[in-house]
Design a protein around this motif. Structure first.
Motif, mmCIF file in Angstrom:
data_model
loop_
_atom_site.group_PDB
_atom_site.id
_atom_site.type_symbol
_atom_site.label_atom_id
_atom_site.label_comp_id
_atom_site.label_asym_id
_atom_site.label_seq_id
_atom_site.Cartn_x
_atom_site.Cartn_y
_atom_site.Cartn_z
ATOM 1 N N ALA A 64 0.826 -1.213 0.000
ATOM 2 C CA ALA A 64 0.000 0.000 0.000
ATOM 3 C C ALA A 64 0.860 1.262 0.000
ATOM 4 O O ALA A 64 0.437 2.306 -0.514
ATOM 5 C CB ALA A 64 -0.927 -0.008 1.214
ATOM 6 N N SER A 65 2.067 1.176 0.553
ATOM 7 C CA SER A 65 2.946 2.357 0.591
ATOM 8 C C SER A 65 3.387 2.774 -0.813
ATOM 9 O O SER A 65 3.840 3.887 -1.017
ATOM 10 C CB SER A 65 4.166 2.075 1.472
ATOM 11 O OG SER A 65 5.024 1.134 0.835
ATOM 12 N N LYS A 66 3.227 1.887 -1.791
ATOM 13 C CA LYS A 66 3.594 2.221 -3.176
ATOM 14 C C LYS A 66 2.391 2.748 -3.964
ATOM 15 O O LYS A 66 2.495 3.022 -5.154
ATOM 16 C CB LYS A 66 4.136 0.970 -3.886
ATOM 17 C CG LYS A 66 5.286 0.289 -3.173
ATOM 18 C CD LYS A 66 5.558 -1.064 -3.856
ATOM 19 C CE LYS A 66 6.392 -1.946 -2.964
ATOM 20 N NZ LYS A 66 6.357 -3.351 -3.396
ATOM 21 N N SER A 67 1.243 2.818 -3.314
ATOM 22 C CA SER A 67 -0.010 3.134 -3.998
ATOM 23 C C SER A 67 -0.392 4.593 -3.807
ATOM 24 O O SER A 67 -0.201 5.165 -2.729
ATOM 25 C CB SER A 67 -1.110 2.220 -3.416
ATOM 26 O OG SER A 67 -2.377 2.810 -3.509
ATOM 27 N N SER A 68 -0.955 5.218 -4.832
ATOM 28 C CA SER A 68 -1.425 6.598 -4.721
ATOM 29 C C SER A 68 -2.540 6.718 -3.700
ATOM 30 O O SER A 68 -2.633 7.695 -2.964
ATOM 31 C CB SER A 68 -1.946 7.088 -6.077
ATOM 32 O OG SER A 68 -0.941 7.015 -7.042
ATOM 33 N N ALA A 69 -3.407 5.721 -3.677
ATOM 34 C CA ALA A 69 -4.530 5.747 -2.748
ATOM 35 C C ALA A 69 -4.156 5.177 -1.382
ATOM 36 O O ALA A 69 -4.910 5.303 -0.426
ATOM 37 C CB ALA A 69 -5.703 4.966 -3.331
#
Ligand code: FES
Length: 280
Positions: free
Chosen positions: A97-102
């Motif tokens: 998730a840390s790589k995700s825009s959202a």
């Protein structure tokens, strides 16, 4: 080998998306979804002998509660492609998730022989921030059944059973579509509904929807509601807590399986397996 069955993607979807072409045949569906090779699951389209693979009745007794990744056929493209049948961990999801825009991450999985989708939502980080695009959090709301009749509010049930509140940001959604019982998987195609974005309100807006490739039903894993469905075996209607249908032909949303984290491993709790009985 069974015959190919064409799965048509409606024009409105295919025209604004890149969904592996506008038609996915059964062979492709199985490649991207589930199959019987691991001996745990029969593939797709209502053929599943679902009652026979459900684990014994609830109460949390017995069985392996860990959710495992299901990456069959997607080893090269899913972020968890190398983790097929390994236990899911919360740290895997927060890292992804840390790589995700959202700030979200999801994966297809298997839990005691049934398909599931697990989605991480950074609720605790965002719940005190302004409600805006790409600042996702859970939204607890009211549900209406397929006829539009009011069913109740998610908190009607979560206030009596706190296990339903996803404290660790993990939602486990059952992996059978309430339309015709296909297995949606997680983000098997790329389109507006599966893109890396989020919008508030539990509507069609924003991505990170659970998207069923059979007839393009969409569900918002951040919008939690009460709804009703019917036990396929005995015809009885039941009320369940789950994720909201926001579009497509599915009549209602998808039930959740309460989650817990045990030594970092994501586990499903068996208290509500009667909510999973609407398919064969
Ligand atoms: S089975 Fe038809 S939309 Fe999912």
């Amino acid at each position: 080998m069974g015959r190919d069955i064409e799965l048509k993607i409606p024009n409105e979807i295919s025209s604004k998306s890149n969904v592996l072409g506008s038609v996915i045949n059964r062979r492709d569906f199985i490649r991207y979804g589930f199959n019987a090779t691991a001996g745990v699951l029969v593939a797709t389209f209502g053929l599943i002998g679902f009652a026979s693979i459900l684990m014994p009745g609830g109460g949390g007794g017995g069985g392996d509660l860990a959710v495992k990744y299901w990456a069959k056929g997607r080893e090269d493209e899913a972020w968890y492609g190398s983790k097929h049948l390994q236990e899911m961990t919360l740290s895997d999801f927060t890292s992804e998730a840390s790589k995700s825009s959202a700030g979200m991450a999801g994966a297809s999985g298997i839990w005691n022989g049934v398909p599931v989708n697990v989605i991480y939502v950074p609720h605790n980080e965002n719940k005190s921030k302004a409600l805006e695009v790409n600042v996702p959090r859970y939204q607890f709301g009211e549900g209406v059944d397929a006829t539009g009749k009011y069913v109740g509010h998610f908190e009607d049930l979560s206030e009596t059973d706190s296990k339903l509140i996803p404290n660790d940001g993990i939602i486990i959604a059952f992996g059978r579509c309430p339309h015709l019982c296909c297995i949606p998987g997680w983000q098997l195609v790329s389109n507006n509904f599966t893109e890396d974005s989020w919008a508030p309100g539990g509507t069609e807006e924003g991505g990170n929807k659970l998207f069923c490739i059979c007839h393009s039903s969409r569900f918002d894993p951040t919008a939690l509601e009460l709804n009703t469905n019917r036990n396929r075996a005995n015809g009885q209607t039941f009320t369940f807590a789950g994720i909201k249908r926001v579009g497509g032909p599915a009549p209602v949303g998808i039930p959740m399986i309460p989650a817990q984290i045990n030594n970092g491993v994501i586990e499903g709790i068996t208290d509500y397996i009667d909510w999973l009985t609407y398919c064969d």
